[in-house]
Scaffold this motif. Structure first.
Motif, PDB file in Angstrom:
ATOM      1  N   ASN A 247       0.803  -1.324   0.194  1.00 24.31           N
ATOM      2  CA  ASN A 247       0.006   0.011  -0.015  1.00 24.31           C
ATOM      3  C   ASN A 247       1.060   1.423  -0.188  1.00 24.31           C
ATOM      4  O   ASN A 247       0.629   2.254  -0.562  1.00 24.31           O
ATOM      5  CB  ASN A 247      -0.938   0.182   1.213  1.00 24.31           C
ATOM      6  N   LEU A 248       1.999   1.108   0.751  1.00 25.94           N
ATOM      7  CA  LEU A 248       2.975   2.301   0.894  1.00 25.94           C
ATOM      8  C   LEU A 248       3.589   2.452  -0.487  1.00 25.94           C
ATOM      9  O   LEU A 248       3.661   3.692  -1.079  1.00 25.94           O
ATOM     10  CB  LEU A 248       3.846   2.182   1.986  1.00 25.94           C
ATOM     11  N   ILE A 249       3.771   1.427  -1.282  1.00 22.41           N
ATOM     12  CA  ILE A 249       4.452   1.504  -2.495  1.00 22.41           C
ATOM     13  C   ILE A 249       3.687   2.213  -3.626  1.00 22.41           C
ATOM     14  O   ILE A 249       4.083   2.982  -4.365  1.00 22.41           O
ATOM     15  CB  ILE A 249       5.126   0.138  -2.952  1.00 22.41           C
ATOM     16  N   HIS A 250       2.275   1.738  -3.529  1.00 20.32           N
ATOM     17  CA  HIS A 250       1.414   2.140  -4.494  1.00 20.32           C
ATOM     18  C   HIS A 250       0.692   3.417  -4.225  1.00 20.32           C
ATOM     19  O   HIS A 250      -0.209   3.751  -4.962  1.00 20.32           O
ATOM     20  CB  HIS A 250       0.363   1.077  -4.718  1.00 20.32           C
ATOM     21  N   THR A 251       1.066   4.079  -3.235  1.00 23.11           N
ATOM     22  CA  THR A 251       0.272   5.355  -2.894  1.00 23.11           C
ATOM     23  C   THR A 251       1.382   6.496  -3.279  1.00 23.11           C
ATOM     24  O   THR A 251       2.392   6.474  -3.040  1.00 23.11           O
ATOM     25  CB  THR A 251       0.242   5.567  -1.544  1.00 23.11           C
TER      26      THR A 251
END
Length: 343
Positions: A247-251
């Motif tokens: 989630n952190l990578i794709h935000t």
């Protein structure tokens, strides 16, 4: 002594395959049957678990019978010709696929075309001998797999979980540092790293499946079973942590409104939780709870700021809230991860 080390490199499955081949070929020689078909069946029947050997063996027997039947049929019609090889292979594959005998397609096709070369007369007898060699290969390999060097994947699973925790710690530290440092064009690198961890997780899940299947025939002791269940919980926690890292990578965090003090606090929290995953001895429950409390307070402080500044509630979360939420979630999961280990 070097040759002893090289022998140890041969795993239990390789040794069992060799033993199964020898016994199968020996039985076929005694019965004056062609060993090649039985040996082919024996090689592919030694699966990672006894359960898989039995399940796939049940599929491979009728598949091999189908291949043998087509070989006998087409050689009786067209003799030893290119057309015979082609038709035997094509019809065997098609029939096996239609009957959902996928695990037996390769063996059935190989033995079907191999039979064309050795059948010269007495086609019906050749068919029944082929069934006998298939049965011999299946039975011998299954029995060898059952009683000789039963596989134990628990140690390998434990080692992979330690490695997975270490890789997860590296991923957390890198992703959070890249977000705070506003590093450009790192998403691809982070995604490749996440994909490698994801592949590692799937491989570990496969080993756990093997151990579950193997325990049906070689049961674990009560303590071993409890430990095995704990390892499954550990993997589940690490999977969820990996999910939050994703989630952190794709935000997108282009507009991250944080003071320098808050950035330092978040960076230190990421470094500490990453270190505790990379080295279990560095996990301190009291310190972990304090940093979790600090992150939780930061989350609610930013949440209150947003609602106070705006007359109506926003329809989407701001990047800073997403980052804090994911970090709080990771901290909670790490706490549960070590709580399970301490029980």
């Amino acid at each position: 002594m070097k040759w002893i080390k090289h022998i140890k490199l041969a795993g239990g499955r390789i040794i069992k395959t060799g033993v199964a081949i020898f016994i199968t070929a020996w039985i076929c020689v005694l019965l004056d049957w062609p060993p090649v078909f039985a040996v082919i069946t024996a090689i592919v029947t030694v699966e990672p678990t006894v359960s898989d050997s039995i399940k796939k063996g049940i599929v491979r027997f009728p598949a091999s019978a189908i291949g043998s039947a087509y070989a006998v049929l087409f050689i009786s019609l067209f003799g030893n010709s290119p057309l015979t090889y082609t038709l035997a292979a094509v019809f065997t594959i098609t029939t096996c696929v239609r009957l959902n005998l996928h695990a037996g397609v390769l063996v059935a096709t190989l033995t079907s075309v191999a039979m064309v070369e050795v059948i010269h007369s007495n086609f019906l007898m050749s068919f029944f001998i082929r069934l006998g060699t298939t049965t011999t290969g299946l039975v011998v390999s299954t029995v060898v797999n059952l009683f000789m060097l039963p596989p134990d994947y628990t140690k390998e699973i434990a080692g992979r979980l330690q490695t997975l925790a270490y890789k997860t710690g590296i991923a957390i530290e890198k992703v959070v540092n890249d977000i705070l440092d506003k590093e450009p064009n790192v998403t691809v690198v982070e995604q490749e790293m996440a994909d490698r961890v994801d592949d590692f997780i799937h491989q570990t899940e496969e080993l756990i499946r093997y151990q579950k299947e193997e325990s049906k025939y070689h049961p674990l002791t009560r303590n071993e079973w409890q430990h095995f269940q704990a390892e499954q919980f550990d993997l589940r926690r690490l999977q969820l942590i990996h999910y939050h890292i994703g989630n952190l990578i794709h935000t997108s965090f282009t507009n991250l409104e944080l003071t320098d003090d808050k950035k330092i606090a978040i960076r230190n929290a990421a470094i500490k939780v990453a270190a505790s995953l990379k080295d279990p001895h560095l996990y301190d429950q009291k310190e972990h709870k304090e940093r979790l409390q600090q992150l939780t307070e930061l989350f609610w402080d930013h949440n209150e700021e947003i609602t106070i500044k705006k007359q109506q509630h926003p329809t989407s979360f701001r990047p800073v809230l997403i980052m804090l939420y994911e970090l709080v979630s990771i901290y909670n999961l790490v706490e549960r991860y070590y709580k399970t280990k301490s029980q």
